[in-house]
Design a protein around this motif. Sequence first.
Motif, short mmCIF file in Angstrom:
data_model
loop_
_atom_site.label_atom_id
_atom_site.label_comp_id
_atom_site.label_asym_id
_atom_site.label_seq_id
_atom_site.Cartn_x
_atom_site.Cartn_y
_atom_site.Cartn_z
N GLU A 1 0.81 -1.22 0.00
CA GLU A 1 0.00 0.00 0.00
C GLU A 1 0.84 1.27 0.00
O GLU A 1 0.48 2.26 -0.60
CB GLU A 1 -0.93 0.02 1.22
CG GLU A 1 -2.17 -0.83 1.07
CD GLU A 1 -3.08 -0.37 -0.07
OE1 GLU A 1 -3.15 0.82 -0.38
OE2 GLU A 1 -3.73 -1.26 -0.66
N GLU A 2 1.98 1.21 0.72
CA GLU A 2 2.74 2.45 0.88
C GLU A 2 4.15 2.39 0.31
O GLU A 2 4.92 3.33 0.50
CB GLU A 2 2.81 2.82 2.37
CG GLU A 2 1.44 3.15 2.94
CD GLU A 2 1.51 3.52 4.39
OE1 GLU A 2 1.39 4.72 4.70
OE2 GLU A 2 1.68 2.60 5.22
N GLN A 3 4.50 1.30 -0.33
CA GLN A 3 5.85 1.25 -0.90
C GLN A 3 5.87 0.44 -2.19
O GLN A 3 5.01 -0.42 -2.41
CB GLN A 3 6.88 0.71 0.10
CG GLN A 3 7.03 -0.79 0.20
CD GLN A 3 5.88 -1.46 0.93
OE1 GLN A 3 5.21 -0.82 1.73
NE2 GLN A 3 5.63 -2.73 0.64
N GLY A 4 6.88 0.77 -3.00
CA GLY A 4 7.10 0.00 -4.22
C GLY A 4 6.62 0.72 -5.46
O GLY A 4 5.74 1.58 -5.42
N ARG A 5 7.23 0.31 -6.58
CA ARG A 5 6.84 0.89 -7.86
C ARG A 5 5.63 0.13 -8.39
O ARG A 5 5.61 -1.10 -8.37
CB ARG A 5 7.98 0.78 -8.87
CG ARG A 5 9.24 1.58 -8.49
CD ARG A 5 10.36 1.30 -9.47
NE ARG A 5 10.54 -0.13 -9.62
CZ ARG A 5 11.08 -0.71 -10.70
NH1 ARG A 5 11.46 0.02 -11.72
NH2 ARG A 5 11.22 -2.02 -10.76
N CYS A 6 4.63 0.87 -8.85
CA CYS A 6 3.50 0.18 -9.47
C CYS A 6 2.96 0.99 -10.65
O CYS A 6 2.99 2.22 -10.65
CB CYS A 6 2.40 -0.17 -8.48
SG CYS A 6 2.19 0.92 -7.12
N TYR A 7 2.51 0.24 -11.64
CA TYR A 7 2.08 0.80 -12.93
C TYR A 7 0.69 0.25 -13.23
O TYR A 7 0.49 -0.97 -13.18
CB TYR A 7 3.00 0.32 -14.05
CG TYR A 7 4.46 0.66 -13.86
CD1 TYR A 7 5.01 1.77 -14.49
CD2 TYR A 7 5.28 -0.14 -13.06
CE1 TYR A 7 6.36 2.07 -14.33
CE2 TYR A 7 6.63 0.17 -12.90
CZ TYR A 7 7.16 1.27 -13.53
OH TYR A 7 8.49 1.58 -13.38
N SER A 8 -0.25 1.13 -13.54
CA SER A 8 -1.59 0.60 -13.84
C SER A 8 -1.97 0.90 -15.28
O SER A 8 -1.51 1.88 -15.87
CB SER A 8 -2.63 1.23 -12.92
OG SER A 8 -2.70 2.61 -13.13
N MET A 9 -2.81 0.02 -15.82
CA MET A 9 -3.46 0.28 -17.10
C MET A 9 -4.96 0.12 -16.88
O MET A 9 -5.41 -0.90 -16.36
CB MET A 9 -3.01 -0.73 -18.16
CG MET A 9 -1.61 -0.53 -18.66
SD MET A 9 -1.35 -1.48 -20.19
CE MET A 9 0.43 -1.36 -20.38
N SER A 10 -5.72 1.14 -17.28
CA SER A 10 -7.19 1.09 -17.22
C SER A 10 -7.67 1.26 -18.66
O SER A 10 -7.29 2.23 -19.33
CB SER A 10 -7.78 2.24 -16.42
OG SER A 10 -7.09 2.44 -15.21
N PHE A 11 -8.52 0.36 -19.10
CA PHE A 11 -8.98 0.43 -20.49
C PHE A 11 -10.28 1.24 -20.53
O PHE A 11 -11.21 0.95 -19.78
CB PHE A 11 -9.25 -1.00 -20.97
CG PHE A 11 -9.19 -1.19 -22.46
CD1 PHE A 11 -8.58 -0.28 -23.30
CD2 PHE A 11 -9.75 -2.33 -23.03
CE1 PHE A 11 -8.51 -0.48 -24.67
CE2 PHE A 11 -9.69 -2.55 -24.39
CZ PHE A 11 -9.07 -1.62 -25.22
N VAL A 12 -10.32 2.23 -21.41
CA VAL A 12 -11.54 3.04 -21.53
C VAL A 12 -12.41 2.35 -22.57
O VAL A 12 -12.62 2.85 -23.68
CB VAL A 12 -11.20 4.49 -21.93
CG1 VAL A 12 -12.43 5.39 -21.77
CG2 VAL A 12 -10.06 5.03 -21.07
N TYR A 13 -12.91 1.21 -22.21
CA TYR A 13 -13.62 0.37 -23.18
C TYR A 13 -14.47 -0.63 -22.42
O TYR A 13 -14.07 -1.12 -21.36
CB TYR A 13 -12.59 -0.36 -24.05
CG TYR A 13 -13.19 -1.06 -25.25
CD1 TYR A 13 -13.80 -0.32 -26.26
CD2 TYR A 13 -13.13 -2.45 -25.37
CE1 TYR A 13 -14.34 -0.96 -27.37
CE2 TYR A 13 -13.67 -3.09 -26.48
CZ TYR A 13 -14.27 -2.34 -27.47
OH TYR A 13 -14.81 -2.96 -28.57
N SER A 14 -15.63 -1.00 -22.99
CA SER A 14 -16.60 -1.82 -22.25
C SER A 14 -16.83 -3.19 -22.88
O SER A 14 -17.72 -3.92 -22.46
CB SER A 14 -17.93 -1.06 -22.17
OG SER A 14 -17.69 0.26 -21.74
N GLY A 15 -16.03 -3.53 -23.91
CA GLY A 15 -16.21 -4.82 -24.56
C GLY A 15 -15.04 -5.76 -24.28
O GLY A 15 -14.38 -5.67 -23.25
N ASN A 16 -14.80 -6.68 -25.23
CA ASN A 16 -13.73 -7.67 -25.06
C ASN A 16 -12.39 -6.97 -24.82
O ASN A 16 -12.07 -6.00 -25.51
CB ASN A 16 -13.58 -8.50 -26.33
CG ASN A 16 -14.82 -9.34 -26.60
OD1 ASN A 16 -15.62 -9.58 -25.69
ND2 ASN A 16 -14.98 -9.79 -27.82
#
Length: 730
Positions: free
Chosen positions: A242-257
């Motif tokens: 929660e408070e340490q470490g490198r993290c990278y997110s991807m969120s898709f702006v899409y509602s299908g497959n």
Amino acid sequence: MSILYEPQDRVFTIHTKRSTWQMKVSRYGHLLHVYYGSKIEHMDLSFLVRGINRGFSGTPYDACDDRGYSLDTLPQEYPCSGTGDYRTGCLHAIHADGSQAVELLYVSHRIYAGKYRLPGLPSVRASDTEAQTLEILLKDRATGLEVILYYGVLEENDVITRALSVRNGGQTRILLSRVLSCCVDFPGRDMDMLSFHGRHAMERILQRSRVPYGRLSVGSVRGTSSHQENPFVILCDRDAGEEQGRCYSMSFVYSGNFLAEAEADQIDQTRFVMGIHPDGFCWTLEAGEEFIAPEVILSYSGAGFGLLSGNLHDLYRQHILPQAFQGRRRPVLLNSWEAVEFDFTEETLLSMAESAANLGIELFVLDDGWFGSRDCDKSGLGDWFPNLKKLPSGLSGLSDRIRDMGMEFGIWIEPEMVNEDSELFRAHPDWCLRIPGRKPNLERCQLVLDLGRKEVREHLFDCISRVMDESKAAYIKWDMNRSLSDIWSACLPGSRQGEASHRYILGVYELMERLTQKYPHVLWEGCSGGGGRFDAGILSYMPQIWCSDNTDAVERIHIQYGTSFGYPACAVGSHVSASPNQQTGRETPLPTRADVALAGCFGYELDVRMLSGEEKAQIRRQIEDYCKLWHVIQQGDYYRLSNPQENADFAAWEFVAKDQKEAVVNVVILHAKANPPFFCIRARGLKEDARYRIDGGEAVYTGNALMHAGIPIPVTQGDYQSIRYHIQQV
Ligand code: DGJ
């Protein structure tokens, strides 16, 4: 300037508040990825890009004597298939001669103020002062295929968005069988993937897996983003928390497959990609035509998941959710579903509404069962006119009476669906997705309308407009209750059926866009059997989504915990339901149900006529609490204080107002014990030196005492007791 170009070395650098992204045009013209991570200023980092001669990793023709230069090992911005990169790639094209190869080389770029938009697709919105765009044009010399990579930079939000267009710049037809939207290549393989899996009524449960050699993928081929996996994924250091470490997110702006995939390669590098799932996808590009791939939102935190979620929560509130609801308290609603399902008359609804109004509820929502021949889930879908046997005064009569009681009126629709037993299906059997000569797979006795067809969308636009105008609804719940199958569109030729799923989603977006534009002040809530389409695409049109059909407070703690990694509380529809719970049979105290529901867009979903006097008094107080605390909960910063998947004793979470003057800490005891241990909970996000009181008590605590020493959790009797602390600066 957040986007810089250094022409001599052909290096592009993107800075956000706390992150840097760098890429470089190589000596042979390929666009190589150099770096994504914590902010590094004034530095060409291309020393990170290395190559040595490796067996079975070839070189592009022009680099034949440069044996360390291999697309199979170099980090790339947008990898393509067929030309020597054997890792998971983004683009696969089949040309008219049957060849399947693309090699993209840099042509030009442009940088401008503001954020690009994608025609026909939702995307992050930002003004010219809030964002900058970089467009890079790449070209396959042999075929003329062109790709424009779009980078949107929201510096203050620590967010970079990516999307692209593929244009057939040649003379002959191209088939695109895979067009992912985004790739990030990382040096090193010690990474974990956090994904959010589930099922109907148990969505977005956190799963943490080590990225293996080979590919680790999550995705959906259900035509929706799905209950089973969510198009939001995190890649992080193996010891990130929660408070340490490198993290990278991807969120898709899409509602299908969708597909999200990570791969550790032969030399311990990690590739992370996301886009439309290639299974069943095939898009034809005639000469001059263009295909637009949906947007991926990237964010980075060098200080753990808490900061990453905070970046995303702010982004949703400021740049994704419809702005009409920004900063406004959502009304407390009563939804009719769990109380009466299909079994009601006008009298039933009015008596429920009267009880609701007496409790201080502000919006009465009539769920499924009000239209056509809808007495059960086997018939009526598609017939969007009121069932006058149940509602003799029609929608206008009923909604007027509810408004007379001092509440707003809201209503449920499921526009994308049709029952075979409906007037709509009898009139237009060809309007649904199904394969001629094959009996379709049914779910809940319903078929999916082909929203890729214009006349279907026109019809639905008219029907829904009529419902809105008749009922003067202030709220609409847009449901969608099955996965897609038997996908075949009567308006596409055989050679283009691989486009049907994506065209369906484009149709859904067009309809949502038109309706939400026509009725901008209506509160739209998305739903797909609960949270089966909980994604940034839907949230671009509808500021909240019914999070799950599971309203059990204890199970909701797990669902809302997973959801919180990628989505803000103000996007989460959350209701107090009856006990024992309809889905699990579990009994939980009313204050616990309310505290869990308060961590979202608050409402009730039970038969309020059956409540005791004491319960009614409690509900009135809960509504007062919601009105007092909503700004902290829905507009503040969210902190996960425990992981309910690991901590079987209690669950805890916290909201802190942006000015850090006020916070709400919630604790729910999950398992009562004899001779119990003492627990303390450490708050987060307060001002170290400020002085706070808890629940208006006499004692004064410093922020650092509450954050480092903690708050002792009282010993309670019985499972599922809830404790809430309202912390205010003195
Ligand atoms: C599924 C939804 O998630 C429920 O809340 C309810 O609206 C039902 N559909 C009605 O059919």
